[in-house]
Design a protein around this motif. Structure first.
Motif, PDB file in Angstrom:
ATOM      1  N   ARG A  89      80.825  17.131  20.238  1.00  0.00           N
ATOM      2  CA  ARG A  89      79.905  15.981  19.636  1.00  0.00           C
ATOM      3  C   ARG A  89      80.727  15.018  18.700  1.00  0.00           C
ATOM      4  N   LEU A  90      80.396  13.842  18.655  1.00  0.00           N
ATOM      5  CA  LEU A  90      81.196  12.893  18.056  1.00  0.00           C
ATOM      6  C   LEU A  90      80.343  12.783  16.608  1.00  0.00           C
ATOM      7  N   VAL A  91      80.519  12.892  15.563  1.00  0.00           N
ATOM      8  CA  VAL A  91      79.773  12.829  14.398  1.00  0.00           C
ATOM      9  C   VAL A  91      80.432  12.213  13.094  1.00  0.00           C
ATOM     10  N   PHE A  92      79.823  11.808  11.951  1.00  0.00           N
ATOM     11  CA  PHE A  92      80.098  11.629  11.001  1.00  0.00           C
ATOM     12  C   PHE A  92      80.132  12.618   9.828  1.00  0.00           C
ATOM     13  N   ARG A  93      81.054  13.245   9.280  1.00  0.00           N
ATOM     14  CA  ARG A  93      80.932  14.250   8.271  1.00  0.00           C
ATOM     15  C   ARG A  93      81.500  13.569   6.804  1.00  0.00           C
ATOM     16  N   ASP A  94      80.819  13.694   5.799  1.00  0.00           N
ATOM     17  CA  ASP A  94      81.360  12.883   4.698  1.00  0.00           C
ATOM     18  C   ASP A  94      81.868  11.646   4.806  1.00  0.00           C
ATOM     19  N   GLY A  95      81.285  10.776   5.656  1.00  0.00           N
ATOM     20  CA  GLY A  95      81.771   9.604   5.880  1.00  0.00           C
ATOM     21  C   GLY A  95      82.954   9.239   6.703  1.00  0.00           C
ATOM     22  N   ARG A  96      83.429  10.179   7.452  1.00  0.00           N
ATOM     23  CA  ARG A  96      84.479  10.432   8.394  1.00  0.00           C
ATOM     24  C   ARG A  96      84.144  10.866   9.472  1.00  0.00           C
ATOM     25  N   MET A  97      84.698  10.149  10.751  1.00  0.00           N
ATOM     26  CA  MET A  97      84.389  10.655  11.860  1.00  0.00           C
ATOM     27  C   MET A  97      85.155  11.961  12.493  1.00  0.00           C
ATOM     28  N   CYS A  98      84.297  12.746  13.089  1.00  0.00           N
ATOM     29  CA  CYS A  98      85.002  13.988  13.307  1.00  0.00           C
ATOM     30  C   CYS A  98      84.335  14.440  14.756  1.00  0.00           C
ATOM     31  N   ILE A  99      85.094  15.367  15.440  1.00  0.00           N
ATOM     32  CA  ILE A  99      84.434  15.946  16.398  1.00  0.00           C
ATOM     33  C   ILE A  99      83.915  17.613  16.178  1.00  0.00           C
ATOM     34  N   THR A 100      82.623  17.754  16.543  1.00  0.00           N
ATOM     35  CA  THR A 100      82.282  19.178  16.184  1.00  0.00           C
ATOM     36  C   THR A 100      81.986  19.803  17.652  1.00  0.00           C
ATOM     37  N   ASP A 101      81.889  21.180  17.331  1.00  0.00           N
ATOM     38  CA  ASP A 101      81.442  21.874  18.514  1.00  0.00           C
ATOM     39  C   ASP A 101      79.780  21.551  18.964  1.00  0.00           C
ATOM     40  N   GLN A 102      79.677  21.434  20.167  1.00  0.00           N
ATOM     41  CA  GLN A 102      78.143  20.973  20.271  1.00  0.00           C
ATOM     42  C   GLN A 102      77.314  21.934  20.049  1.00  0.00           C
ATOM     43  N   THR A 103      77.618  23.234  20.400  1.00  0.00           N
ATOM     44  CA  THR A 103      76.955  24.496  20.259  1.00  0.00           C
ATOM     45  C   THR A 103      76.547  24.794  18.810  1.00  0.00           C
ATOM     46  N   GLY A 122      77.866  23.323  15.875  1.00  0.00           N
ATOM     47  CA  GLY A 122      77.897  22.238  14.956  1.00  0.00           C
ATOM     48  C   GLY A 122      79.189  22.356  13.981  1.00  0.00           C
ATOM     49  N   ASP A 123      79.890  23.346  14.326  1.00  0.00           N
ATOM     50  CA  ASP A 123      81.232  23.453  13.371  1.00  0.00           C
ATOM     51  C   ASP A 123      82.213  22.321  13.526  1.00  0.00           C
ATOM     52  N   ARG A 124      82.714  22.037  12.804  1.00  0.00           N
ATOM     53  CA  ARG A 124      83.818  20.848  12.765  1.00  0.00           C
ATOM     54  C   ARG A 124      84.948  21.245  13.361  1.00  0.00           C
ATOM     55  N   ILE A 125      85.529  20.564  14.389  1.00  0.00           N
ATOM     56  CA  ILE A 125      86.794  21.065  15.170  1.00  0.00           C
ATOM     57  C   ILE A 125      87.975  20.270  14.305  1.00  0.00           C
ATOM     58  N   CYS A 126      87.945  18.844  14.458  1.00  0.00           N
ATOM     59  CA  CYS A 126      88.992  18.075  13.780  1.00  0.00           C
ATOM     60  C   CYS A 126      88.386  16.907  13.552  1.00  0.00           C
ATOM     61  N   GLY A 127      89.252  15.996  12.908  1.00  0.00           N
ATOM     62  CA  GLY A 127      89.032  14.493  12.548  1.00  0.00           C
ATOM     63  C   GLY A 127      89.811  13.796  13.354  1.00  0.00           C
ATOM     64  N   LEU A 128      89.484  12.304  13.221  1.00  0.00           N
ATOM     65  CA  LEU A 128      90.424  11.447  13.794  1.00  0.00           C
ATOM     66  C   LEU A 128      91.896  11.493  13.611  1.00  0.00           C
ATOM     67  N   ARG A 129      92.143  11.605  12.141  1.00  0.00           N
ATOM     68  CA  ARG A 129      93.796  11.730  11.617  1.00  0.00           C
ATOM     69  C   ARG A 129      94.325  12.975  12.371  1.00  0.00           C
ATOM     70  N   PHE A 130      93.571  14.068  12.468  1.00  0.00           N
ATOM     71  CA  PHE A 130      94.417  15.044  13.052  1.00  0.00           C
ATOM     72  C   PHE A 130      94.890  14.756  14.626  1.00  0.00           C
ATOM     73  N   LEU A 131      93.836  13.846  15.247  1.00  0.00           N
ATOM     74  CA  LEU A 131      94.455  13.343  16.630  1.00  0.00           C
ATOM     75  C   LEU A 131      95.373  12.214  16.566  1.00  0.00           C
ATOM     76  N   GLY A 132      95.768  11.631  15.329  1.00  0.00           N
ATOM     77  CA  GLY A 132      96.523  10.566  15.346  1.00  0.00           C
ATOM     78  C   GLY A 132      95.748   9.073  15.664  1.00  0.00           C
ATOM     79  N   LEU A 133      94.469   9.312  15.498  1.00  0.00           N
ATOM     80  CA  LEU A 133      93.554   8.018  15.747  1.00  0.00           C
ATOM     81  C   LEU A 133      93.254   7.322  14.430  1.00  0.00           C
ATOM     82  N   GLU A 134      92.941   6.181  14.404  1.00  0.00           N
ATOM     83  CA  GLU A 134      92.345   5.233  13.245  1.00  0.00           C
ATOM     84  C   GLU A 134      91.239   4.917  13.714  1.00  0.00           C
ATOM     85  N   PHE A 135      89.953   5.141  12.749  1.00  0.00           N
ATOM     86  CA  PHE A 135      88.720   4.677  13.188  1.00  0.00           C
ATOM     87  C   PHE A 135      88.579   3.101  13.427  1.00  0.00           C
ATOM     88  N   ARG A 136      89.276   2.315  12.612  1.00  0.00           N
ATOM     89  CA  ARG A 136      89.134   0.816  12.721  1.00  0.00           C
ATOM     90  C   ARG A 136      89.780   0.502  14.058  1.00  0.00           C
TER      91      ARG A 136
END
Length: 119
Positions: free
Chosen positions: A57-71, A73-87
Motif C-alpha cells: 500500500r502507498l501511504v503517508f506516515r508522519d507526513g512522508r510517503m512510504c510503502i507498507t505491507d498490505q496485510t 500495515g508495517d512500513r516497508i520503506c520510504g521514497l528516499r530509500f528507493l532514491g525517489l523524490e515526492f516532488r
C-alpha cells in the motif's frame, strides 16, 4: 527482513520485517522489484493498483510517503530509500488523492476521488 514469494499468488511478494535494518541483498531485491513500478506508472491510480496487486500500500506516515505491507500495515520503506523524490512524482503524476487517518500527518493514497452520495 525476510522476503518470500507466495506460491498461491505468483506476483505477490510478502515482506515481514524482523529488524529495523535491511540487509544489502534484501534492499537490492526490494528496489529491483519496486522501482520499475514507479518508473512505468502513468497515474497515481495505476501506481496504487499495481502496488496493491503486489501486496503493498502507498501511504503517508508522519507526513512522508512510504510503502507498507498490505496485510500487516508495517512500513516497508520510504521514497528516499528507493532514491525517489515526492516532488518529482507530483510533477510527473500530479497531486495524489489522500485521505487523512488519525491525528498525525498520516493518510492513505486513494485510487479515485471518493464520491459523496446524497440521501
Amino acid at each position: 527482513m525476510s522476503i518470500r514469494i507466495e506460491t498461491e499468488q505468483p506476483d505477490v511478494i510478502s515482506v515481514r520485517q524482523t529488524s529495523t535494518e535491511l540487509d544489502c541483498e534484501s534492499a537490492v531485491l526490494l528496489r529491483a522489484t519496486i522501482l520499475p513500478i514507479f518508473a512505468s506508472a502513468a497515474s497515481w491510480a495505476g501506481l496504487t493498483d499495481i502496488l496493491n496487486d503486489k501486496g503493498y500500500r502507498l501511504v503517508f506516515r508522519d507526513g512522508r510517503m512510504c510503502i507498507t505491507d498490505q496485510t500487516t500495515g508495517d512500513r516497508i520503506c520510504g521514497l528516499r530509500f528507493l532514491g525517489l523524490e515526492f516532488r518529482d512524482l507530483v510533477r510527473r503524476l500530479g497531486r495524489p488523492i489522500v485521505v487523512a487517518r488519525g491525528q498525525e500527518a498520516d493518510g492513505d493514497v486513494l485510487t479515485a476521488r471518493p464520491t459523496v452520495g446524497r440521501a
